[in-house]
Design an enzyme around this catalytic site. Structure first.
Site, PDB file in Angstrom:
ATOM      1  N   LYS A  80       0.881  -1.173   0.000  1.00 29.11           N
ATOM      2  CA  LYS A  80       0.000   0.000   0.000  1.00 29.11           C
ATOM      3  C   LYS A  80       0.914   1.217   0.000  1.00 29.11           C
ATOM      4  O   LYS A  80       1.521   1.551   1.027  1.00 29.11           O
ATOM      5  CB  LYS A  80      -0.883  -0.008   1.245  1.00 29.11           C
ATOM      6  CG  LYS A  80      -1.897   1.140   1.300  1.00 29.11           C
ATOM      7  CD  LYS A  80      -3.104   0.856   0.431  1.00 29.11           C
ATOM      8  CE  LYS A  80      -4.180   1.907   0.644  1.00 29.11           C
ATOM      9  NZ  LYS A  80      -5.388   1.622  -0.162  1.00 29.11           N
ATOM     10  N   GLY A  83      -3.805   0.691  -4.762  1.00 27.71           N
ATOM     11  CA  GLY A  83      -3.824   2.141  -4.779  1.00 27.71           C
ATOM     12  C   GLY A  83      -4.783   2.733  -3.773  1.00 27.71           C
ATOM     13  O   GLY A  83      -5.488   2.022  -3.041  1.00 27.71           O
TER      14      GLY A  83
END
Length: 246
Positions: free
Chosen positions: A43, A117
């Protein structure tokens, strides 16, 4: 990710926020782990989560299993776009080069690296306006688009797919991030129309509420939600209407 296996780097993006990216990423990780692959989830920027609190990476590991490697490059406290959240917190943003370097390090020791994302594909990560697409381009990695089921998803999905193509990136396919128990007419039609909008196949549907399943149940079911191209057994229904070619 190649056409028939679970190796390489896959960028998981969405047509917006709260679309089901994290649960989809967990399903991908669970299926890959079941197939014996080593998996890492990255992440680049977590927003809206306090220091020490579990974020998206922790949720993926909880659902897919603790053997999944998790990595978070930056965390910003306010639930905003990464560039805005970093600016307001007076913290350093995350750039695409950092993302690419982190992925390359993880790829050395993992068969599959999933990059999740924040929000949609073109959300800004820094003051220069760089996006997840810039990181994907550095990595030469395909993107999986997570989309909504209902009305409005065709436009949002086509915009995302076109944004990928004009940047020279490949749309690996579309996964519907939250398929309702009782899909309405729009959702049922969208299942047939999404491949046309995206220029790529629908590669899975994640049931609404899947993230609330016990982890063992989630892992046992994940393969039924994803198509064989993603390691699962799901297949799109046969179209009920014929298209007319002009």
């Amino acid at each position: 990710m190649r056409e028939t296996d679970l190796d390489g780097v896959l960028v998981v993006t969405g047509t917006g926020t709260e679309i089901g990216k994290t649960v989809t990423t967990a399903a991908l990780a669970a299926v890959a782990r079941e197939a014996g692959r080593s998996v890492a989830v990255l992440k680049p920027a977590q927003t809206g989560v306090a220091p020490g609190a579990p974020g998206d990476v922790a949720e993926v590991r909880r659902l897919a299993g603790g053997t999944v490697t998790g990595c978070e490059l930056a965390r910003f406290p306010e639930p905003l776009a990464p560039a805005t959240a970093a600016r307001r917190a007076r913290m350093q943003p995350v750039g695409p080069q950092q993302v690419a370097e982190a992925v390359e390090r993880l790829a050395v020791s993992h068969d599959l690296v999933l990059v999740e994302g924040a929000g949609g594909l073109l959300v800004h990560y820094d003051a220069a306006g760089t996006t997840l697409a810039d990181a994907a381009r550095l990595l030469d990695a395909p993107a999986l688009v997570v989309a909504a089921a209902g009305l409005g998803t065709l436009n949002a999905t086509q915009l995302t797919a076109e944004a990928l193509r004009v940047r020279g990136l490949r749309c690996r396919g579309v996964v519907i991030g939250a398929w309702p128990d009782a899909p309405d007419l729009a959702a049922r039609c969208n299942l047939e129309d999404l491949p046309v909008a995206a220029g790529a196949p629908v590669l899975g549907v994640i049931p609404q509420g899947a993230g609330a399943l016990p982890p063992a149940g989630f892992r046992a079911a994940a393969g039924r939600w994803l198509a064989p191209e993603l390691g699962g057994t799901w297949s799109a229904p046969v179209p009920t209407t014929a298209r007319t070619t002009l």
